[in-house]
Motif scaffolding. Sequence first.
Motif, mmCIF file in Angstrom:
data_model
loop_
_atom_site.group_PDB
_atom_site.id
_atom_site.type_symbol
_atom_site.label_atom_id
_atom_site.label_comp_id
_atom_site.label_asym_id
_atom_site.label_seq_id
_atom_site.Cartn_x
_atom_site.Cartn_y
_atom_site.Cartn_z
ATOM 1 N N ARG A 112 2.011 3.334 3.869
ATOM 2 C CA ARG A 112 3.401 3.100 4.243
ATOM 3 C C ARG A 112 3.781 3.953 5.436
ATOM 4 O O ARG A 112 4.695 3.657 6.188
ATOM 5 C CB ARG A 112 4.344 3.480 3.086
ATOM 6 N N GLN A 184 7.163 14.393 1.907
ATOM 7 C CA GLN A 184 6.658 13.069 2.278
ATOM 8 C C GLN A 184 6.847 12.041 1.165
ATOM 9 O O GLN A 184 6.616 12.342 -0.005
ATOM 10 C CB GLN A 184 5.170 13.165 2.650
ATOM 11 N N PRO A 185 7.237 10.829 1.531
ATOM 12 C CA PRO A 185 7.478 9.789 0.525
ATOM 13 C C PRO A 185 6.179 9.195 -0.040
ATOM 14 O O PRO A 185 5.107 9.345 0.558
ATOM 15 C CB PRO A 185 8.261 8.721 1.300
ATOM 16 N N VAL A 186 6.311 8.515 -1.172
ATOM 17 C CA VAL A 186 5.156 7.797 -1.750
ATOM 18 C C VAL A 186 4.621 6.830 -0.696
ATOM 19 O O VAL A 186 5.368 6.306 0.117
ATOM 20 C CB VAL A 186 5.515 6.974 -3.017
ATOM 21 N N GLY A 187 3.313 6.630 -0.741
ATOM 22 C CA GLY A 187 2.706 5.682 0.196
ATOM 23 C C GLY A 187 2.280 6.322 1.499
ATOM 24 O O GLY A 187 1.733 5.654 2.366
ATOM 25 N N THR A 188 2.511 7.641 1.639
ATOM 26 C CA THR A 188 2.096 8.332 2.855
ATOM 27 C C THR A 188 0.618 8.686 2.770
ATOM 28 O O THR A 188 0.125 9.073 1.706
ATOM 29 C CB THR A 188 2.891 9.642 3.039
ATOM 30 N N TRP A 211 -0.500 15.957 -3.821
ATOM 31 C CA TRP A 211 -0.999 14.769 -3.104
ATOM 32 C C TRP A 211 -2.222 14.208 -3.826
ATOM 33 O O TRP A 211 -3.169 14.955 -4.104
ATOM 34 C CB TRP A 211 -1.399 15.139 -1.680
ATOM 35 N N PRO A 212 -2.250 12.906 -4.107
ATOM 36 C CA PRO A 212 -3.471 12.329 -4.671
ATOM 37 C C PRO A 212 -4.600 12.440 -3.640
ATOM 38 O O PRO A 212 -4.367 12.224 -2.447
ATOM 39 C CB PRO A 212 -3.116 10.861 -4.905
ATOM 40 N N ALA A 213 -5.793 12.778 -4.104
ATOM 41 C CA ALA A 213 -6.919 12.978 -3.182
ATOM 42 C C ALA A 213 -7.179 11.739 -2.336
ATOM 43 O O ALA A 213 -7.597 11.839 -1.178
ATOM 44 C CB ALA A 213 -8.175 13.354 -3.969
ATOM 45 N N SER A 214 -6.876 10.565 -2.884
ATOM 46 C CA SER A 214 -7.137 9.317 -2.156
ATOM 47 C C SER A 214 -6.236 9.167 -0.933
ATOM 48 O O SER A 214 -6.465 8.303 -0.099
ATOM 49 C CB SER A 214 -6.918 8.121 -3.082
ATOM 50 N N HIS A 215 -5.210 9.988 -0.822
ATOM 51 C CA HIS A 215 -4.275 9.887 0.303
ATOM 52 C C HIS A 215 -4.454 11.010 1.319
ATOM 53 O O HIS A 215 -3.616 11.201 2.183
ATOM 54 C CB HIS A 215 -2.829 9.870 -0.220
#
Lengths: 316, 193
Positions: A112, A184-188, A211-215
């Motif tokens: 996003r 930071q918003p979701v989807g970043t 932060w999820p590691a995938s991001h």
Amino acid sequence: MIGETLRLKVAAACAISPSLRHLRLVAADGGKLPPAAAGAHLQLVLKGATRTHRNAYSLISRPGARDAYEIIVRRVPASRGGSAFIHEQIKVGDVLEAGWPGNLFAPVRTARRHLMIAGGIGITPFLSYLADFAFGGADYALHLCCREDEQHVFDPWLAGKSGVSVHWDTDGRRLDIPALLAAQPVGTHLYVCGPAAMNDEVLELAAAAGWPASHVHCEHFGSALSGGEAFHAFLAKSGVEVSVGEDESLLEAIERIGVKAPCLCRGGACGVCVTPLLEGEAEHRDHYLSAAEREAGRLILPCVSRARSGRLVLDL
Amino acid sequence: MLHSDIKSRPIYTQLEPDLSGSQHLLIVEGDTVLPGRLDSLAGTFAPVEEQLHTWLVGTQAGGLGLGKVWRLPDVADVVDAFACATRGYGIGDRLYVQGTEPFLWSVAKAAAIIGFSADQIHLHHAGSLRRRVWCTHCHTVTENVTTSIASCAGCHRHLLVRDHFSRRLGAFMGVMVDAEAPGEVPAVEENFA
């Protein structure tokens, strides 16, 4: 232009700061180059007087461009020769051998929002991101942390781009990384490219901020990683012994004696060069093997990793 | 019943707070909460209570202090709440959902639309095994299927309800059971009550 390697002619070379040199490379045969996407890198073969370097540099040219590849190279004080060669030896008209562009650091298309943090010359992959985002209308922010005297060096590539902030080490200009990451918003998706200490700090802070590691995505500079104490390696399949000098990598030594070894990033990130380790103890410097794989000691990435002691036997 | 050789069949876990998260949102389908279970959930989430919001959906259960509690009549209201979210959700936020599979995936899909990634979302199956079934022939979704073979709400074919699951649709695949031999429909079993 179709072949295992590309032949590129230096069309322009200029200093954009005392330690940064910008190169524009075109196809030596005057044809079109293979296109590369945002975040791609180019592996250049640099044939010095005493040895050959193969260094990977981020492409800063517009993604998809087929007329020329552009790179910016920082002269590293403790250079093993690659960056010094580019700064001192290369002149307009020279023809260089290069691999096809590879890409281990592409922006995530489903994001996003893209949040980029660059340290100094680590901005180079993001210059191609910006060119890409300018077309796609993506939501993004780029934070460049650099020396104060280099704050305008990248202006030619940043002109007219919104969402770019420059920070340096003085009161009121430092980047508050924890505050930035928390807001930071979701989807970043977060991308970081800079010196190892900065990369590590950002990755650590991102994990702490949930932060999820995938991001979270990081590109390391590989070149500084490969030197160390000299050692010997035996290539079991080829039946040859190779001595690895203190300023060359195991992969470079293998290539020097003419044994073919697959590779792509040459910085311990992609895993293409992973090789079974039959004997010996490795000093792992890659970002690819899992903790369990390191523990098991059966694999090595010769582009960056070396012998902890004595001799290595590789299944190569 | 929740284990299958079909790889797409989701595997659910018990809910527990992911302590690396910054804000925590727990969404519970009220009908699936067994007596006393909400208290035990409250205990599980006590470490993050300060950062916890709980949405209780369609339940009358009351008096439970799981952070800030909000009551919503229906899963459609959860979907609307996400779609119209004025407060931005953060990249460090975590979403926990408990309920039947149609509920879990309705919520997960709505959250994904506003940017939540799969690893920010934790799903725990509770309550009925009833399935949402997607007809591979007419693409109609049939809700509340509890039987091994169900009649499609769209084309009325007899659909064999498979374990193949689509996260995008939040539904199981249904394929015509008597396509080879029309009218030969095997015995219907109540598998997903």
